[in-house]
Scaffold this motif. Sequence first.
Motif, PDB file in Angstrom:
ATOM      1  N   MET A 219       0.850  -1.190   0.000  1.00 38.93           N
ATOM      2  CA  MET A 219       0.000   0.000   0.000  1.00 38.93           C
ATOM      3  C   MET A 219       0.888   1.243   0.000  1.00 38.93           C
ATOM      4  O   MET A 219       0.562   2.264   0.598  1.00 38.93           O
ATOM      5  N   TRP A 220       2.021   1.170  -0.693  1.00 38.61           N
ATOM      6  CA  TRP A 220       3.033   2.213  -0.543  1.00 38.61           C
ATOM      7  C   TRP A 220       2.646   3.532  -1.197  1.00 38.61           C
ATOM      8  O   TRP A 220       3.150   4.585  -0.810  1.00 38.61           O
ATOM      9  N   SER A 221       1.747   3.519  -2.160  1.00 41.03           N
ATOM     10  CA  SER A 221       1.281   4.801  -2.690  1.00 41.03           C
ATOM     11  C   SER A 221       0.483   5.550  -1.628  1.00 41.03           C
ATOM     12  O   SER A 221       0.592   6.779  -1.500  1.00 41.03           O
ATOM     13  N   ALA A 222      -0.281   4.801  -0.832  1.00 33.41           N
ATOM     14  CA  ALA A 222      -1.024   5.432   0.269  1.00 33.41           C
ATOM     15  C   ALA A 222      -0.082   5.865   1.392  1.00 33.41           C
ATOM     16  O   ALA A 222      -0.349   6.849   2.088  1.00 33.41           O
ATOM     17  N   VAL A 223       1.028   5.127   1.590  1.00 34.48           N
ATOM     18  CA  VAL A 223       2.043   5.556   2.555  1.00 34.48           C
ATOM     19  C   VAL A 223       2.567   6.930   2.151  1.00 34.48           C
ATOM     20  O   VAL A 223       2.703   7.833   2.986  1.00 34.48           O
ATOM     21  N   ARG A 224       2.846   7.103   0.869  1.00 28.26           N
ATOM     22  CA  ARG A 224       3.339   8.392   0.389  1.00 28.26           C
ATOM     23  C   ARG A 224       2.294   9.490   0.610  1.00 28.26           C
ATOM     24  O   ARG A 224       2.621  10.618   0.979  1.00 28.26           O
ATOM     25  N   GLU A 225       1.054   9.152   0.394  1.00 26.94           N
ATOM     26  CA  GLU A 225       0.000  10.167   0.487  1.00 26.94           C
ATOM     27  C   GLU A 225      -0.313  10.564   1.923  1.00 26.94           C
ATOM     28  O   GLU A 225      -0.477  11.755   2.222  1.00 26.94           O
ATOM     29  N   TYR A 226      -0.376   9.576   2.810  1.00 28.14           N
ATOM     30  CA  TYR A 226      -0.884   9.839   4.157  1.00 28.14           C
ATOM     31  C   TYR A 226       0.175   9.840   5.256  1.00 28.14           C
ATOM     32  O   TYR A 226       0.077  10.611   6.213  1.00 28.14           O
ATOM     33  N   LEU A 227       1.172   8.981   5.155  1.00 23.81           N
ATOM     34  CA  LEU A 227       2.053   8.759   6.293  1.00 23.81           C
ATOM     35  C   LEU A 227       3.352   9.545   6.249  1.00 23.81           C
ATOM     36  O   LEU A 227       3.898   9.893   7.299  1.00 23.81           O
ATOM     37  N   ILE A 228       3.875   9.812   5.069  1.00 29.30           N
ATOM     38  CA  ILE A 228       5.121  10.584   5.024  1.00 29.30           C
ATOM     39  C   ILE A 228       4.930  11.971   5.643  1.00 29.30           C
ATOM     40  O   ILE A 228       5.803  12.452   6.366  1.00 29.30           O
ATOM     41  N   PRO A 229       3.768  12.604   5.450  1.00 31.03           N
ATOM     42  CA  PRO A 229       3.562  13.903   6.124  1.00 31.03           C
ATOM     43  C   PRO A 229       3.116  13.756   7.582  1.00 31.03           C
ATOM     44  O   PRO A 229       2.855  14.769   8.231  1.00 31.03           O
ATOM     45  N   ALA A 230       3.008  12.538   8.097  1.00 31.41           N
ATOM     46  CA  ALA A 230       2.448  12.323   9.433  1.00 31.41           C
ATOM     47  C   ALA A 230       3.383  12.828  10.520  1.00 31.41           C
ATOM     48  O   ALA A 230       4.472  13.350  10.259  1.00 31.41           O
ATOM     49  N   GLU A 231       2.955  12.622  11.737  1.00 33.03           N
ATOM     50  CA  GLU A 231       3.690  13.130  12.895  1.00 33.03           C
ATOM     51  C   GLU A 231       5.094  12.552  12.975  1.00 33.03           C
ATOM     52  O   GLU A 231       5.364  11.455  12.478  1.00 33.03           O
ATOM     53  N   GLU A 232       5.991  13.257  13.648  1.00 27.78           N
ATOM     54  CA  GLU A 232       7.370  12.805  13.782  1.00 27.78           C
ATOM     55  C   GLU A 232       7.509  11.588  14.680  1.00 27.78           C
ATOM     56  O   GLU A 232       8.570  10.980  14.744  1.00 27.78           O
ATOM     57  N   ASN A 233       6.444  11.227  15.383  1.00 28.41           N
ATOM     58  CA  ASN A 233       6.493  10.059  16.264  1.00 28.41           C
ATOM     59  C   ASN A 233       6.268   8.752  15.509  1.00 28.41           C
ATOM     60  O   ASN A 233       6.237   7.676  16.108  1.00 28.41           O
ATOM     61  N   VAL A 234       6.107   8.799  14.195  1.00 28.84           N
ATOM     62  CA  VAL A 234       5.860   7.611  13.393  1.00 28.84           C
ATOM     63  C   VAL A 234       7.171   7.129  12.780  1.00 28.84           C
ATOM     64  O   VAL A 234       7.855   7.878  12.075  1.00 28.84           O
TER      65      VAL A 234
END
Length: 272
Positions: free
Chosen positions: A187-202
Amino acid sequence: MSGPQAVVIDFHAHIYTDDMAPKAISSVKRRMGVRVPGLGTVSDLKESMAKAGVERSVILPLAPLPRHVGPTNDFFIAAAGNGDGLIPFGSIHPFQEDLEEELDRLLASGVQGVKAVPFMQRFYPDDPRCDRLYDGVAERGMLLLLHAGKVPEDLPEFFGTPDRFARMAKRHPDLVVVLAHLGGWEMWSAVREYLIPAEENVYFDTAYISPSLSSEEAGDLIREIGADRVLFGTDYPWTDQAEEIEFVEGMDLPAREKRMILSQNARRLLFL
């Protein structure tokens, strides 16, 4: 830096009892049709670590139901008890009644983190009913590792998707969470969309990405995530530890960033 000379921490490995290991591996082979290079026993993991140059392995339990949590944790704590390179995480179920008591028991035993599996335990990471787990882990200064994305099996739903993890992380900025399989297997396209901008605790681990991504593709994604947020993981026994080290070393990343991935980030999170 290569092979047995490398100082490596594997942040994502699995073990089973000697009786259960052959059954677990046979079941996965039958259901998923995947190659399984390891035996899944404590002794085989230690042999693999010695061969690959892995200094320590974080061993991750699986507990489908709340009643499985306590006995599973007992086995993992005992397996790591002689201090020869195995670091146990605990299993936890977000809906178990004695959640806080089990976290306290694990912490008193020196366990620094717990693992939960959305598709197996059938929970959505952004479900407010899970806040009790997230708050309990964060309040105790523990780590939470979650399976993220799909599995090599045709299931109707996988529960742990990048968008749900992003919402969870935003609501719980004090929770340090590690998302397996670079944030969402296949699901790496969704990782790029949602998680890369996520909080620094991830944080993200590299477990079992090599069957689906080339070193070049994985390196590109890690550059976007930031190497300081990535932890080396193998998913032993489902992959070979030595081969997974070579997979990371084959990425077009600076040597400094490879060191961060292979050991330095893990040392920081585990206070080693």
